[in-house]
Design an enzyme around this catalytic site. Structure first.
Site, mmCIF file in Angstrom:
data_model
loop_
_atom_site.group_PDB
_atom_site.id
_atom_site.type_symbol
_atom_site.label_atom_id
_atom_site.label_comp_id
_atom_site.label_asym_id
_atom_site.label_seq_id
_atom_site.Cartn_x
_atom_site.Cartn_y
_atom_site.Cartn_z
ATOM 1 N N ASP A 102 22.761 2.278 -2.337
ATOM 2 C CA ASP A 102 22.231 1.015 -2.781
ATOM 3 C C ASP A 102 22.452 0.068 -1.975
ATOM 4 O O ASP A 102 23.308 0.044 -0.900
ATOM 5 C CB ASP A 102 22.688 0.819 -4.234
ATOM 6 C CG ASP A 102 22.839 1.912 -5.407
ATOM 7 O OD1 ASP A 102 21.851 2.473 -5.266
ATOM 8 O OD2 ASP A 102 23.849 1.846 -6.101
HETATM 9 N N1 URA Z 1 26.328 5.781 -6.406
HETATM 10 C C1 URA Z 1 25.745 4.529 -6.772
HETATM 11 O O1 URA Z 1 26.011 4.407 -7.860
HETATM 12 N N2 URA Z 1 25.313 3.872 -5.641
HETATM 13 C C2 URA Z 1 25.255 4.317 -4.384
HETATM 14 O O2 URA Z 1 24.940 3.604 -3.473
HETATM 15 C C3 URA Z 1 25.669 5.786 -3.965
HETATM 16 C C4 URA Z 1 26.274 6.466 -4.973
#
Ligand code: URA
Length: 232
Positions: A102
């Site tokens: 993310d």
């Molecule tokens: N899980 C999440 O919620 N975000 C990420 O970036 C990776 C795994």
């Protein structure tokens, strides 16, 4: 592509003749004679017949980036900076991301131009561990490790996540290992147990650990050992 097809694509010969030429020891893959017409040969290998080149090897790239917060895991975006902005322009056009993070998340991000290789990391069927250091808004409840180990029901996908491991580090910090890579998976798992992720940092994918020497925004090529992905 099968070796025999590479020959028949380049020369005016049938697959049968190609197989015969290969079986006679006249064809080399990466400078070693190969007598199996059914051998799978990708674009990163060179192929020669009687010493002349039928296919030149394309360079394969495997990079480890320490992703900083605020960069999108995408190759192109009109609004936000992407992780590609951190990579030298010559390498960018061919690369894809093997397992996104993310925008606010940090840590290990792998980029490559080898799709067959990266599928081993991202294919949910192949249970590659992904290790995250997680900070939470509220103390992690004693039942959370058990809930994660049982799997969390994801209503949208109508599935239960694979068993995940949680090691408590401090009341509001844990190391979490998941074996898939679903959309916002770690955040949604904590949300399902009434908590909220405030920071997420990926430390490891399979046997590839984020190099401590890489500052946020820096990257380096993977070593030959790291490219051999499968966990011990
Ligand atoms: N899980 C999440 O919620 N975000 C990420 O970036 C990776 C795994």
């Amino acid at each position: 592509m099968k070796l025999s097809r590479i020959l028949s694509n380049h020369k005016d010969i049938s697959r049968k003749q190609a197989n015969w030429l290969i079986a006679s020891g006249r064809v080399a893959v990466n400078n070693a004679i190969c007598t199996d017409g059914a051998a799978e040969v990708d674009r990163f290998a060179s192929v020669q017949m009687d010493g002349s080149t039928l296919q030149a090897a394309e360079p394969a790239h495997y990079l480890m980036l320490h992703k900083p917060a605020g960069f999108l895991s995408a190759t192109l975006d009109n609004t936000h900076r992407t992780v590609m902005d951190l990579i030298t322009p010559e390498l960018r056009p061919d690369l894809h991301i093997a397992g996104r993070l993310d925008r606010a998340s940090t840590g290990l991000l792998i980029l490559t131009n080898d799709g067959r290789w990266s599928r081993q990391l991202t294919e949910p069927r192949i249970k590659i561990p992904k290790v995250y250091r997680v900070s939470t808004a509220y103390p992690i409840s004693p039942e959370t490790p058990h809930r994660f180990a049982e799997g969390i029901w994801f209503e949208f996908e109508q599935l239960t996540t694979s068993p995940a491991d949680l090691d408590l580090l401090t009341p509001c910090e844990a190391r979490v290992t998941i074996y898939e890579g679903r959309y916002h998976q770690v955040k949604r798992m904590f949300h399902a147990v009434g908590n909220r992720v405030t920071a997420l940092h990926r430390e490891q994918m399979g046997n590839i650990r984020l190099d401590d020497d890489l500052a946020a925004g820096e990257y380096r090529p993977l070593t030959a050992e790291e490219i051999n992905l499968m966990p011990d």
